[in-house]
Every structure is written in C-alpha cells, then in structure tokens.
Enzyme design. Sequence first.
Site, PDB file in Angstrom:
ATOM      1  N   CYS B  83      -7.211  -3.543  -0.343  1.00 39.95           N
ATOM      2  CA  CYS B  83      -6.613  -4.729   0.273  1.00 39.95           C
ATOM      3  C   CYS B  83      -7.545  -5.369   1.294  1.00 39.95           C
ATOM      4  CB  CYS B  83      -5.282  -4.375   0.908  1.00 39.95           C
ATOM      5  SG  CYS B  83      -4.200  -3.563  -0.264  1.00 39.95           S
ATOM      6  N   HIS B 333       0.835 -11.491  -0.305  1.00 42.94           N
ATOM      7  CA  HIS B 333      -0.285 -10.554  -0.221  1.00 42.94           C
ATOM      8  C   HIS B 333      -0.949 -10.369  -1.588  1.00 42.94           C
ATOM      9  CE1 HIS B 333      -2.812  -7.356   0.991  1.00 42.94           C
ATOM     10  NE2 HIS B 333      -2.001  -6.345   0.840  1.00 42.94           N
TER      11      HIS B 333
END
Lengths: 134, 385
Positions: B83, B333
């Site tokens: 991420c 996200h």
Amino acid sequence: MFPAKIWREFPQRYRLEAAKCKKCGKTFFPPRLVCNSCFHREFESIKLPWEGTLVTYTIIRTPPSSFSDQAPYAVGIIEVVPGLKITCQIVDVDLDKLASGQKLFLEFRLIQKDGKQGVLCYGYKAVPVADYNS
Amino acid sequence: MREVAVIGIGMTKWGECWKSSLRDLFVEAALKAMDDAGIAQIDSLYVGCMSGGLFNGQEHIGPLMADYLGVCPVPAVRVESACASGGVAFRQAYMEVACGMSDIVLAGGVEKMTDVDGSEATYALGTAADQEYESFHGITFPGLYALIARVYMQKYGITSQDMAAVPVKNHAHGLKNPNAQFQRAITIEEVLHSSMVADPLHLLDCSPITDGAAAVILCPLEKAKSLSQKRPVKILGSAHATDSIALHDRKQIEFFASAAIASKKAFAQAKIGPESVNLVEVHDCFSIAEICALESMGFFAPGQAGKAAGQGITALGGKLPVNVSGGLKSKGHPVGATGIAQIIELVEQLRNEAGQRQVQNAKIGLAQNMGGTAASSVVHILEAC
Ligand SMILES: [Zn+2]
C-alpha cells in the site's frame, strides 16, 4: 501451489523448530541465515514449547478465499518464549471467552486446503488449556 | 542534490469504475497531471501498483503505461511496496530529479481492484503480510489491524466509540472532496452498528476496495517557473524506512517504528519539527492506523491520539487537520495510487486551491504512506513556495 512449498515448511509447522543464535542467544522462528541483533551466522536448532500466552486476538468474520468455509474463527498473537511471538488460529474455544493474557496450548491441526489441487496443509493451532472453559 | 518541486497533479474520480481498465485509469490521471503542469513530454515514469498480477493478471506495467501514455521510449518502471507503492514511486521520482539524472519525471499510482470478488481482493491484499507465517493461518489485513487495535485499546483505555470518531471525521472531510469514493457523512452510531469485520474493527473502521489512479509531475525547483505556470510546491523532506514483515515480530505492536524513523529523517532533512506542520495526510487504512501513525511520528504523545478525533483536534479547523482529503476511508484506497493522492492533497492545499476543504494559511504539509502493518513507511514534507 507446488507441494515443495508446503514440504519445506514441515520442520516449523510440524515440529516448531526454531534457531537460537550461538553468539547472542536470540531465538528466531522460522530460522534465519543471519541474526538481526548481532549479525552472527551460526545457530543452534531448538524446538519451541507447545504452549504460550495470548497477547492479542481478533475474530475473522470476512475471510480470505482459502478460509471461507471456516469463518468466523479466532486468530491471535501468542508469546511462546519470552520475546518470541507467533500468529495462529485459536480453536475449540467459545469466541466470547477469549482474553488477552490467557494460557494456551498449541496442537497439530489441519490449517487449510491449499490451491486448486486442494493440498491439505497442516500446522499448529492454539487451544485453551483444559481448565479455562470449565 | 538539487531542490525538487511538484508542478503538476491529476487524479481520476475514485470508486467502482466499471468502465475503466487499469491502463485507462492510469493514463487519465497522467494526462491530467501533464495538462495541469502544462508540459507535453516527460523524461521518465514511475508507476506505483501493488498487484496488477493478482487484481488484473497484468505485470510489466511500466512499459504498458508508457505505451498508452504515448511516451515510449522513456524509461518506465512499476514500483511495488504494497500500500506504500505510490509513496515509494514518488520518492523514486524525487531522487531521480534531485540527483540530476532527469528533469521532468512523472510519478503515478494505480490500482484496479474491482475486477476480482471480495474474497479474492482480501487474499491479494493479504499477500502484503508474511505469507508463510501470518496469511497461512487465515489472518487478513483487517484482522492484523484488529490485533493492533486490541493492544492499543487495552493499553490506553480507548473504546470503539473513541476510535469511531476517526472515520466520522474523515467522512466529514471527504464530503467536500469531489474525487472521493464516498461523499457522505456517517455517524458514530453507524460505525458501531456496521457489521463486524474483525473484532474490534467494524466495516466502517476499514478503508474500502477502490479503483483509481493519481499522478504528479516533478522537476528541479530552479526550472519550475520556466517549465510551468503553476505555483510550485517544494519537497522539503523525503524518507523511507522498513520494519519486520510479520506483526508478531514487533516488540511494541501498537508503535509503527518505520513511520517513526521515516518521519524523523524527513523532519531532519526539512529542518523542522512536527509543530511546524499545518496539515497531515496519514495512512488511515483502518481507524486505528491513523491513531498509531500520528503517535509514532510524534504529533501526539503515546495514548493521546486515541481521543484526538473525538475532541476535534484533527478535524478541518482544528489545531492539526488530519486527512482533510477524506483519507483512505472516505476518499477510497486504490492501494498503489494512495501515496500519490496524499501528495496531490498537500499540493492543492499548499497552492491554496482546495476549495471547501482548504486549511487556512497552509504552508507546510506532511504525508505518511505505509505498506502492510507498517513494514514500510514513506514520509514526505512539502512546502508552499
Ligand atoms: Zn545474535
């Protein structure tokens, strides 16, 4: 998954084999080639005890694809020797009665059916010590 | 080393983008960033993307994007750090410009996550943890952060209600962001009554599955005025740090050492401390992550960030606005794009172009982007010129 990938983890998953640094004594599970504390490269093979203390836990209610038939299930971080922790499932337990700090035994269990061929993968899972739930 | 500025920003609308492919998303954001800067050509390209392989069956994304952006034969490479892929891509571009190898570099990020179903996405995200000693046992990312949350809550006496104030605040911010996936307010009650994903984390404590892309253009600060009409934003500090891949190997489960070390180095380079920062974008993949990241970077003492959202300290208009973009929770996200979108928010704020969510007198902003359970953290500090 290629079976060698499962086979090569047997010493850890079946026997909890760890490596203790011959210079500083730090223990690693799984074993490593170099100590991250003193950078020594020689280790003594030791076996971890099949018990520990629950540090923290959760109950997985939205599982990954390979665990869809098991949810909900508990997973925790367990300290097995001072300073060495592992992650695994906690089974045969009332999910409402889990508590950080409780003693657990580790047992040899089926973990998951892996990959398209459904290879059975075994390893360690934690269970409450007998007197806990009684 | 040369000083480096950001002169162009662009992102797609984030959400479930059924009509757009992986390449469509990236090229749309990249073109917007080039148009924003007013440039027609780039020297080099970085693409942050966690798992084109597992989400889309596509690797070798660097040349794919260079091809469809029409910039071949410029060098193009995909950067992967789970991420934190976007933040690390930005740092690679920064270093390439700073060292003098290139003048105009595009740093972008993309993830197209809705081409697989929920359990496959959960599996793909789980590969950012230790596959053999964490994921093998059935733990998920919400599960790992739930393990952190339980430690933090027990240590500092924080409740689920305290923690729920984080997504409530971030949704209030996201309401003002036209690119956000969820432009709607939520309440503490809605968070607490949403389904339990991994105790003690509810669904509304978790960032969503998102499709989206973001891109920025970097150049030497001394050339910014001649290359672009846009007010340049200077990169004051850039740092990256790693930690054990497995959460269980940490001495202190609720402390993100990688964020602490990266922020310390970035502050040292910028020659400022946390007290000089006007706004922060942190990696709130879960409510607890925002709390631990803020404490690990020194914005709050241990145990103090847990109630900060509830007290209004971290809201727009508060003493330290955190995630005024809506954060990962409300903005979405798309993992590889997240770190770049944080930079975009800082640039919009420092240009004084953030509209309804403008932080007044914003001069210095910090972005913290992390991978896994903070096994990697990348921190950038930006300043208005
Ligand atoms: Zn040693």
